[in-house]
Design an enzyme around this catalytic site. Structure first.
Site, PDB file in Angstrom:
ATOM      1  N   SER A 120       0.874  -1.181   0.000  1.00  0.00           N
ATOM      2  CA  SER A 120       0.000   0.000   0.000  1.00  0.00           C
ATOM      3  C   SER A 120       0.909   1.229   0.000  1.00  0.00           C
ATOM      4  CB  SER A 120      -0.879   0.004   1.243  1.00  0.00           C
ATOM      5  OG  SER A 120      -0.086   0.256   2.391  1.00  0.00           O
TER       6      SER A 120
ATOM      7  N   TYR B 115      22.115  -3.578  -0.991  1.00  0.00           N
ATOM      8  CA  TYR B 115      21.291  -3.358  -2.185  1.00  0.00           C
ATOM      9  C   TYR B 115      21.150  -1.875  -2.541  1.00  0.00           C
ATOM     10  CZ  TYR B 115      17.561  -3.795   1.425  1.00  0.00           C
ATOM     11  OH  TYR B 115      16.796  -3.699   2.556  1.00  0.00           O
TER      12      TYR B 115
HETATM   13  C1  HXC Z   1       3.257  -5.489   3.592  1.00  0.00           C
HETATM   14  C2  HXC Z   1       3.161  -4.185   5.490  1.00  0.00           C
HETATM   15  C3  HXC Z   1       3.928  -5.149   6.192  1.00  0.00           C
HETATM   16  C4  HXC Z   1       4.344  -6.325   5.490  1.00  0.00           C
HETATM   17  C5  HXC Z   1       3.434  -3.528   7.533  1.00  0.00           C
HETATM   18  N1  HXC Z   1       2.891  -3.227   6.362  1.00  0.00           N
HETATM   19  N2  HXC Z   1       4.084  -4.705   7.468  1.00  0.00           N
HETATM   20  N3  HXC Z   1       2.828  -4.350   4.205  1.00  0.00           N
HETATM   21  N4  HXC Z   1       3.986  -6.436   4.199  1.00  0.00           N
HETATM   22  N5  HXC Z   1       5.063  -7.268   6.093  1.00  0.00           N
HETATM   23  C6  HXC Z   1       2.093  -2.039   6.051  1.00  0.00           C
HETATM   24  C7  HXC Z   1       0.853  -1.915   6.934  1.00  0.00           C
HETATM   25  O1  HXC Z   1      -0.224  -2.688   6.453  1.00  0.00           O
HETATM   26  C8  HXC Z   1       0.581  -0.415   6.854  1.00  0.00           C
HETATM   27  O2  HXC Z   1      -0.052  -0.062   5.654  1.00  0.00           O
HETATM   28  C9  HXC Z   1       1.972   0.188   6.768  1.00  0.00           C
HETATM   29  O3  HXC Z   1       2.851  -0.854   6.325  1.00  0.00           O
HETATM   30  C10 HXC Z   1       2.474   0.682   8.119  1.00  0.00           C
HETATM   31  O4  HXC Z   1       2.383  -0.378   9.033  1.00  0.00           O
HETATM   32  P1  HXC Z   1       2.316  -0.156  10.611  1.00  0.00           P
HETATM   33  O5  HXC Z   1       2.434  -1.476  11.269  1.00  0.00           O
HETATM   34  O6  HXC Z   1       1.169   0.713  10.946  1.00  0.00           O
HETATM   35  O7  HXC Z   1       3.631   0.754  10.775  1.00  0.00           O
HETATM   36  P2  HXC Z   1       4.567   0.992  11.960  1.00  0.00           P
HETATM   37  O8  HXC Z   1       3.945   0.613  13.265  1.00  0.00           O
HETATM   38  O9  HXC Z   1       5.074   2.342  11.795  1.00  0.00           O
HETATM   39  O10 HXC Z   1       5.772  -0.085  11.711  1.00  0.00           O
HETATM   40  C11 HXC Z   1       6.743   0.108  10.756  1.00  0.00           C
HETATM   41  C12 HXC Z   1       7.169  -1.211  10.092  1.00  0.00           C
HETATM   42  C13 HXC Z   1       7.530  -2.290  11.134  1.00  0.00           C
HETATM   43  C14 HXC Z   1       8.330  -0.880   9.163  1.00  0.00           C
HETATM   44  C15 HXC Z   1       5.985  -1.725   9.255  1.00  0.00           C
HETATM   45  O11 HXC Z   1       7.971  -3.473  10.479  1.00  0.00           O
HETATM   46  C16 HXC Z   1       8.592  -1.834  12.089  1.00  0.00           C
HETATM   47  O12 HXC Z   1       8.281  -1.203  13.101  1.00  0.00           O
HETATM   48  N6  HXC Z   1       9.900  -2.099  11.820  1.00  0.00           N
HETATM   49  C17 HXC Z   1      11.008  -1.649  12.656  1.00  0.00           C
HETATM   50  C18 HXC Z   1      12.148  -2.611  12.749  1.00  0.00           C
HETATM   51  C19 HXC Z   1      12.630  -3.240  11.439  1.00  0.00           C
HETATM   52  O13 HXC Z   1      11.904  -3.196  10.434  1.00  0.00           O
HETATM   53  N7  HXC Z   1      13.797  -3.854  11.483  1.00  0.00           N
HETATM   54  C20 HXC Z   1      14.373  -4.525  10.316  1.00  0.00           C
HETATM   55  C21 HXC Z   1      15.535  -3.811   9.822  1.00  0.00           C
HETATM   56  S1  HXC Z   1      16.434  -4.929   8.765  1.00  0.00           S
HETATM   57  P3  HXC Z   1      -1.663   0.212   5.573  1.00  0.00           P
HETATM   58  O14 HXC Z   1      -1.877   0.668   4.172  1.00  0.00           O
HETATM   59  O15 HXC Z   1      -2.321  -1.088   5.889  1.00  0.00           O
HETATM   60  O16 HXC Z   1      -1.947   1.284   6.585  1.00  0.00           O
HETATM   61  C22 HXC Z   1      16.956  -4.108   7.386  1.00  0.00           C
HETATM   62  C23 HXC Z   1      17.984  -4.728   6.459  1.00  0.00           C
HETATM   63  C24 HXC Z   1      17.679  -6.099   6.018  1.00  0.00           C
HETATM   64  O17 HXC Z   1      16.588  -3.027   7.146  1.00  0.00           O
HETATM   65  C25 HXC Z   1      18.738  -6.725   5.169  1.00  0.00           C
HETATM   66  C26 HXC Z   1      19.053  -8.082   5.712  1.00  0.00           C
HETATM   67  C27 HXC Z   1      19.930  -8.909   4.867  1.00  0.00           C
END
Ligand code: HXC
Ligand code: NAP
Length: 282
Positions: free
Chosen positions: A106, A148
């Site tokens: 989204s 990436y």
């Molecule tokens: C699709 C998703 C989703 C998923 C969330 N959304 N997870 N869409 N697939 N798996 C969508 C939701 O439906 C929503 O859209 C929007 O994203 C925001 O989601 P929220 O949960 O309300 O957001 P929020 O609470 O702000 O959380 C942010 C987040 C979450 C990014 C979605 O995952 C988080 O807090 N992450 C923090 C830690 C993290 O990600 N660590 C990993 C870093 S690793 P809608 O339209 O429904 O409102 C990295 C490198 C990796 O970066 C490389 C490794 C090799």
């Protein structure tokens, strides 16, 4: 190389410093004499990491903030300056990410990741940069990217766009702000096991094993390896490194990029046969 007191006199603000790689960098920086200030949304991991550092004799404090909110970032920096003194360095480590086919995303999912990674890094850099410039104090910024940024990657498009933006920010400001004695660099890590990353981008044990098997070193990164690189780039010893991004991935991204790298799958016996056939043909 990393002598005791290397970071003495530094006060380092680490976003996302309560968990994963941010926590590991915080522990190592504190061990080498820096005061650290940890900022992220959840209080519990921040408190636990700060306490762990203090128990080991280091100096640490924390403040809760969402880096997407500029006013909240400004507020947490004020708090940091009260608790650990003028901030001398910033590590933009906070990130959001998940794997998802792009057509299923989204707009808010895209905005959420870009908001944390790109806007969040910009917010903290701007807020601290302005302070450093106004007070005529030098500063250092270290941005945590991904490999990436070089290649782009399917299934993590919001993160790829955001991290590439942070690379552009790093290189642009390295030139613009060098006259203020502000240095900006970045690290592009390969895969380092953390709860945050594994839970969101490594969907199964099979995929983890596939990743490991395809790695040229057949292993993931160790946190101390990344933490030591961060310390070096933050230390005065790296005073002439500006605007660069150091990859730390054991050669993983190159292995994925090279056209013939899949020949790693060819067994020795087949190479032996090919060599025999070539010699016979002479
Ligand atoms: C699709 C998703 C989703 C998923 C969330 N959304 N997870 N869409 N697939 N798996 C969508 C939701 O439906 C929503 O859209 C929007 O994203 C925001 O989601 P929220 O949960 O309300 O957001 P929020 O609470 O702000 O959380 C942010 C987040 C979450 C990014 C979605 O995952 C988080 O807090 N992450 C923090 C830690 C993290 O990600 N660590 C990993 C870093 S690793 P809608 O339209 O429904 O409102 C990295 C490198 C990796 O970066 C490389 C490794 C090799
Ligand atoms: P992690 O533990 O999930 O780290 C992400 C941190 O960011 C968390 O502490 C999280 O804390 C914080 N954060 C997320 N959204 C935030 C927001 N809106 N405001 C403030 N803080 C926020 O994952 P990690 O693996 O250690 O990742 C650390 C860094 O390394 C990230 O930049 C990531 O992209 C990069 N990286 C990791 C890997 C890897 O393999 N682990 C590979 C390449 C790059 P809260 O949820 O409490 O806010």
């Amino acid at each position: 190389m990393f002598e005791a007191g290397l970071l003495k006199g530094q006060s380092i603000l680490i976003t996302g410093g309560g968990t994963g790689l941010g926590r590991s960098m915080a522990l190592r920086c504190a061990e080498l004499g820096a005061k650290v200030f940890l900022a992220a949304r959840r209080e519990e991991p921040l408190r636990a990491t700060a306490e762990e550092i203090r128990k080991k004799g280091g100096a640490a404090a924390w403040g809760a903030c969402d880096v997407r909110d500029f006013a909240a970032v400004e507020k947490v920096i004020e708090q940091a300056e009260k608790e650990v003194g003028p901030v001398t360095a910033l590590v933009n480590n906070a990130a959001g990410n998940f794997v998802c086919p792009t057509e299923r995303l989204s707009p808010n999912a895209f905005a959420s990741v870009v908001g944390i990674v790109l806007n969040g890094s910009f917010h903290a850099t701007l807020a601290l940069g302005r302070r450093w410039i106004q007070a005529k104090r030098p500063g250092t910024v270290l941005n945590i990217l991904t490999t990436y940024v070089w290649t782009g990657s399917g299934f993590v498009v919001p993160s790829a766009c955001a991290k590439a933006g942070v690379l552009a920010l790093t290189r642009s400001l390295a030139v613009e702000w060098a006259r203020y004695k502000i240095r900006l660099n970045a690290i592009a890590p390969g895969a380092f096991p953390t709860e945050g990353a594994w839970g969101r981008v490594i969907p199964s044990a099979e995929y983890e094993e596939h990743h490991r098997r395809r790695h040229p070193m057949q292993r993931f990164g160790r946190h101390e390896e990344l933490a030591n690189l961060a310390v070096f780039l933050l230390s005065p010893q790296a005073g002439y490194i500006n605007g660069d991004c150091v990859t730390i991935d054991g050669g993983q991204w190159l292995r994925q990029g090279g056209q013939f790298n899949d020949l790693l799958e060819v067994p020795d016996a087949l190479w032996d046969e090919m060599e025999k056939a070539r010699k016979k043909a002479k």
